[in-house]
Write a protein that holds these residues in place. Structure first.
Motif, mmCIF file in Angstrom:
data_model
loop_
_atom_site.group_PDB
_atom_site.id
_atom_site.type_symbol
_atom_site.label_atom_id
_atom_site.label_comp_id
_atom_site.label_asym_id
_atom_site.label_seq_id
_atom_site.Cartn_x
_atom_site.Cartn_y
_atom_site.Cartn_z
ATOM 1 N N MET A 1 7.164 5.422 4.324
ATOM 2 C CA MET A 1 8.474 4.524 3.772
ATOM 3 C C MET A 1 9.674 4.342 5.056
ATOM 4 S SD MET A 1 9.219 6.157 -0.141
ATOM 5 C CE MET A 1 8.131 5.559 -1.264
ATOM 6 N N GLY A 2 9.698 5.411 5.630
ATOM 7 C CA GLY A 2 10.543 5.374 6.916
ATOM 8 C C GLY A 2 10.281 4.376 7.836
ATOM 9 N N VAL A 3 8.704 4.147 8.042
ATOM 10 C CA VAL A 3 8.281 3.290 8.975
ATOM 11 C C VAL A 3 7.982 1.941 8.424
ATOM 12 C CG1 VAL A 3 6.203 2.994 10.538
ATOM 13 C CG2 VAL A 3 7.210 5.406 10.198
ATOM 14 N N ARG A 4 7.668 1.850 7.185
ATOM 15 C CA ARG A 4 6.924 0.558 6.859
ATOM 16 C C ARG A 4 8.256 -0.264 6.007
ATOM 17 N NH1 ARG A 4 2.831 -2.429 8.224
ATOM 18 N NH2 ARG A 4 1.077 -1.273 8.727
ATOM 19 N N MET B 1 0.899 -1.291 0.047
ATOM 20 C CA MET B 1 -0.094 -0.087 -0.011
ATOM 21 C C MET B 1 0.929 1.168 0.006
ATOM 22 S SD MET B 1 -3.154 -1.253 -0.206
ATOM 23 C CE MET B 1 -3.864 0.386 -0.251
ATOM 24 N N VAL B 2 1.971 1.272 0.622
ATOM 25 C CA VAL B 2 2.862 2.370 0.853
ATOM 26 C C VAL B 2 3.446 2.594 -0.377
ATOM 27 C CG1 VAL B 2 4.942 3.288 1.823
ATOM 28 C CG2 VAL B 2 3.407 2.490 3.295
ATOM 29 N N LEU B 3 4.068 1.581 -0.949
ATOM 30 C CA LEU B 3 4.752 1.705 -2.460
ATOM 31 C C LEU B 3 3.778 2.251 -3.590
ATOM 32 C CD1 LEU B 3 7.157 -1.332 -2.484
ATOM 33 C CD2 LEU B 3 7.789 1.176 -2.316
ATOM 34 N N ALA B 4 2.478 1.594 -3.503
ATOM 35 C CA ALA B 4 1.448 2.012 -4.397
ATOM 36 C C ALA B 4 1.021 3.496 -4.176
ATOM 37 C CB ALA B 4 0.213 1.000 -4.421
ATOM 38 N N PHE B 5 0.629 3.707 -2.977
ATOM 39 C CA PHE B 5 0.417 5.353 -2.854
ATOM 40 C C PHE B 5 1.489 6.348 -3.144
ATOM 41 C CE2 PHE B 5 -0.232 8.338 0.538
ATOM 42 C CZ PHE B 5 -1.278 9.109 -0.132
ATOM 43 N N GLY B 6 2.720 5.920 -2.933
ATOM 44 C CA GLY B 6 4.139 6.554 -3.447
ATOM 45 C C GLY B 6 3.871 6.646 -4.970
ATOM 46 N N GLY B 7 3.563 5.699 -5.743
ATOM 47 C CA GLY B 7 3.446 5.709 -7.278
ATOM 48 C C GLY B 7 2.284 6.595 -7.580
ATOM 49 N N ILE B 8 1.193 6.497 -6.824
ATOM 50 C CA ILE B 8 0.036 7.514 -7.222
ATOM 51 C C ILE B 8 0.449 8.931 -7.012
ATOM 52 C CG2 ILE B 8 -2.145 8.364 -6.399
ATOM 53 C CD1 ILE B 8 -2.743 5.445 -5.625
ATOM 54 N N VAL B 9 1.103 9.239 -5.924
ATOM 55 C CA VAL B 9 1.382 10.638 -5.673
ATOM 56 C C VAL B 9 2.618 11.005 -6.594
ATOM 57 C CG1 VAL B 9 2.625 12.236 -3.923
ATOM 58 C CG2 VAL B 9 1.036 10.534 -3.283
ATOM 59 N N VAL C 1 13.526 14.618 -3.484
ATOM 60 C CA VAL C 1 13.410 15.374 -4.725
ATOM 61 C C VAL C 1 12.343 15.852 -5.246
ATOM 62 C CG1 VAL C 1 14.428 15.495 -7.087
ATOM 63 C CG2 VAL C 1 15.656 14.452 -5.115
ATOM 64 N N MET C 2 11.188 14.830 -5.357
ATOM 65 C CA MET C 2 9.768 15.380 -5.980
ATOM 66 C C MET C 2 9.160 16.347 -5.039
ATOM 67 S SD MET C 2 6.206 15.187 -5.574
ATOM 68 C CE MET C 2 6.183 13.603 -4.465
ATOM 69 N N VAL C 3 9.404 16.199 -3.763
ATOM 70 C CA VAL C 3 8.759 17.223 -2.760
ATOM 71 C C VAL C 3 9.633 18.652 -2.816
ATOM 72 C CG1 VAL C 3 8.843 17.871 -0.284
ATOM 73 C CG2 VAL C 3 7.892 15.554 -1.015
ATOM 74 N N SER D 1 0.668 18.510 -3.416
ATOM 75 C CA SER D 1 1.868 17.529 -3.962
ATOM 76 C C SER D 1 2.919 17.382 -2.712
ATOM 77 C CB SER D 1 2.214 17.770 -5.410
ATOM 78 O OG SER D 1 3.310 16.698 -5.675
ATOM 79 N N ALA D 2 3.424 18.502 -2.426
ATOM 80 C CA ALA D 2 4.472 18.420 -1.287
ATOM 81 C C ALA D 2 3.917 17.742 -0.015
ATOM 82 C CB ALA D 2 4.935 19.879 -1.237
ATOM 83 N N VAL D 3 2.826 18.123 0.416
ATOM 84 C CA VAL D 3 2.389 17.390 1.749
ATOM 85 C C VAL D 3 2.069 16.066 1.774
ATOM 86 C CG1 VAL D 3 0.413 17.427 3.252
ATOM 87 C CG2 VAL D 3 1.193 19.746 2.512
ATOM 88 N N LEU D 4 1.792 15.486 0.373
ATOM 89 C CA LEU D 4 1.381 14.089 0.149
ATOM 90 C C LEU D 4 2.885 13.539 0.119
ATOM 91 C CD1 LEU D 4 -1.519 14.248 -2.622
ATOM 92 C CD2 LEU D 4 -1.642 13.368 -0.012
ATOM 93 N N GLY D 5 3.825 14.198 -0.560
ATOM 94 C CA GLY D 5 4.913 13.627 -0.518
ATOM 95 C C GLY D 5 5.866 13.442 0.720
ATOM 96 N N LEU D 6 5.631 14.234 1.536
ATOM 97 C CA LEU D 6 6.036 14.077 2.734
ATOM 98 C C LEU D 6 5.387 13.138 3.734
ATOM 99 C CD1 LEU D 6 6.403 18.094 3.679
ATOM 100 C CD2 LEU D 6 8.244 16.430 3.413
#
Length: 482
Positions: A188-191, A21-29, A92-94, A177-182
């Motif tokens: 990612m750091g937790v999971r 879920m974290v990786l898929a959410f990251g791809g969406i963002v 970098v995206m953020v 976009s920046a808030v979602l990236g953060l």
């Protein structure tokens, strides 16, 4: 009480679900950040105090940065722990999103958009991470979900950005976009766990990375800007010449390097090569509808073939198509597990072709356009889940990040080529409407036929992909004596 070991099994499954879920959410963002500016294109010249031609670079620079950074980030993911590279790509995206939100002139916006393009590396590295962590039974559905995140990001980003552009402040989309990236960085750091990385020699081929960047930038500039500059203009021809010179020199270099940025010997294996060729076709098949359907929806009814929808309504009518990509992810995963990725890729390409056929007959209504978009995008979702699975079945673990990034690059080349080809068709078939040149219905239909044709070509190429064991058996045979 749970049986012995049951609690541990549940915890492992929960960790795996969280990772997916974290990786898929990251791809969406990160994919959402790619499409944010599309509704702003008409406003950008005034926002940035520049010309329309210069403002168009706000889209082009993101494509170029993503194409160049993808293989580089993928290789870094092979050399170092993928968790850190994923976090770095998102960071970098953020940074790019924040810079865009603060920009009021062209150059800061271009630099920010280039940084946003680097974030697309999250998708191929995320897929490679899943290969390392997930059991085979769960890998197919997870890859399909990660691949479909590209469509979902675009589906959500387009109407949201259109609404903000029409009713709010354009900076909000970049701050969002920046808030979602953060948030993704924290998750990612937790999971994500730090997995040991294979290090062929512990080094990065910087010369190879530079040579690839020169060749890609020259090629993509010529393809994406050739219509604007003129296909026979000195700049366009010069760009093609630079690409034609850079790629052979780059290939000669990486073939001699002990740890190349892209291993061309692996890329030349028939399953990998044919999958990448099919990926170019599928990229063209995806983008053709994105160039045709929104314009049909927004053109005035008075043109005789437009549907007269507002910017926000256009985004809402096209959004179900992107969501269909996520909806078919479980089906794609099951097909990959039961029938194999080759079958799934062929099926996806045929579904895309059928979606374009529907479009030819349903182009005169909003519901028809939406239905055609859903079918086409559903086929893309099937195919996009199968392509990384084919790649990973054919490359060693130490090359997964790089190989997936190259596959993503092939899709980008396909979308760029589609934009150039469909753009020329729509321009050459345009008509004068109240002093403006707009595409004709015939031009839109030609675009749909092209989309159908390249999808059928992708299916034909995919049908020739050999199973990985055939390629491995052929490679193990002794060389025949002359």
């Amino acid at each position: 009480m749970a049986p012995a070991g049951g609690g541990d099994t549940d915890n492992v499954r929960s960790d795996q679900n969280g990772l997916v879920m974290v990786l898929a959410f990251g791809g969406i963002v990160v994919s959402l950040s790619q499409t944010l500016v599309i509704p702003l294109l008409g406003m950008l010249p005034a926002i940035l105090d520049t010309s329309a031609a210069n403002a168009a670079w706000v889209v082009t620079v993101t494509l170029l940065a993503g194409a160049v950074a993808g293989p580089l980030m993928g290789r870094l993911g092979d050399l170092y722990p993928k968790k850190y590279i994923l976090i770095a790509c998102t960071a970098v995206m953020v940074a790019g999103s924040i810079l865009c939100a603060l920009s009021s002139s062209l150059w800061p916006m271009l630099f920010g958009r280039a940084l946003q393009g680097v974030g697309i590396g999250v998708v191929p590295i995320g897929i490679a991470t899943m290969r390392e962590v997930l059991p085979p039974a769960r890998l197919g559905p997870a890859i399909s979900m990660m691949s479909s995140s590209l469509g979902v990001g675009g589906a959500l980003g387009l109407p949201a950005a259109a609404a903000l552009a029409q009713y709010g402040d354009w900076q909000w989309m970049f701050w969002g976009s920046a808030v979602l990236g953060l948030g993704i960085i924290v998750l990612m750091g937790v999971r994500l766990r730090v997995m040991p990385a294979g290090k062929p020699d512990g080094s990065l081929d910087l010369i190879g990375a530079f040579g690839l960047a020169v060749g890609l930038i020259a090629l993509l500039l010529a393809v994406s800007k050739g219509a604007d500059w003129g296909w026979t203009s000195p700049v366009t021809l010069g760009s093609f010449i630079v690409a034609a010179l850079a790629f052979p020199l780059w290939g000669r270099w990486v073939l001699r390097h002990p740890s190349p940025i892209v291993d061309l010997r692996v890329a030349a294996r028939r399953p990998v090569l044919l999958t990448n060729i099919a990926s170019i076709m599928m990229g063209m098949g995806l983008y053709a509808q994105l160039l045709v359907m929104p314009q049909v929806l927004q053109l005035p009814v008075e043109t005789g073939h437009g549907l007269g929808q507002s910017m926000v309504a256009m985004g809402l009518w096209t959004a179900p198509g992107g969501l269909a990509m996520m909806a078919v992810a479980p089906l794609s995963g099951r097909l990959i597990s039961t029938r194999g990725p080759k079958f799934t890729l062929i099926l996806g390409a045929l579904v895309v072709a059928s979606g374009y056929v529907f479009g030819l007959f349903l182009l005169d209504s909003t519901w028809g356009v939406m239905l055609a978009g859903i079918v086409t995008s559903g086929g893309v979702g099937l195919a996009y889940g199968a392509m990384p699975a084919l790649i990973m079945a054919s490359v060693p673990t130490s090359e997964m990040g790089s190989a997936n990034s190259v596959n993503a690059l092939m899709r980008s080349i396909g979308t760029t080529a589609s934009a150039a080809l469909i753009g020329v068709v729509l321009t050459q078939t345009s008509m004068d409407f109240e002093g403006l040149f707009v595409p004709t219905e015939a031009g839109f239909r030609i675009g749909l036929v092209i989309g159908c044709g390249v999808a059928l070509l992708a299916a034909a190429v995919a049908a020739t992909i050999p199973p990985p064991w055939v390629e491995k058996a052929a490679a193990s045979l002794p060389a025949r004596e002359n």
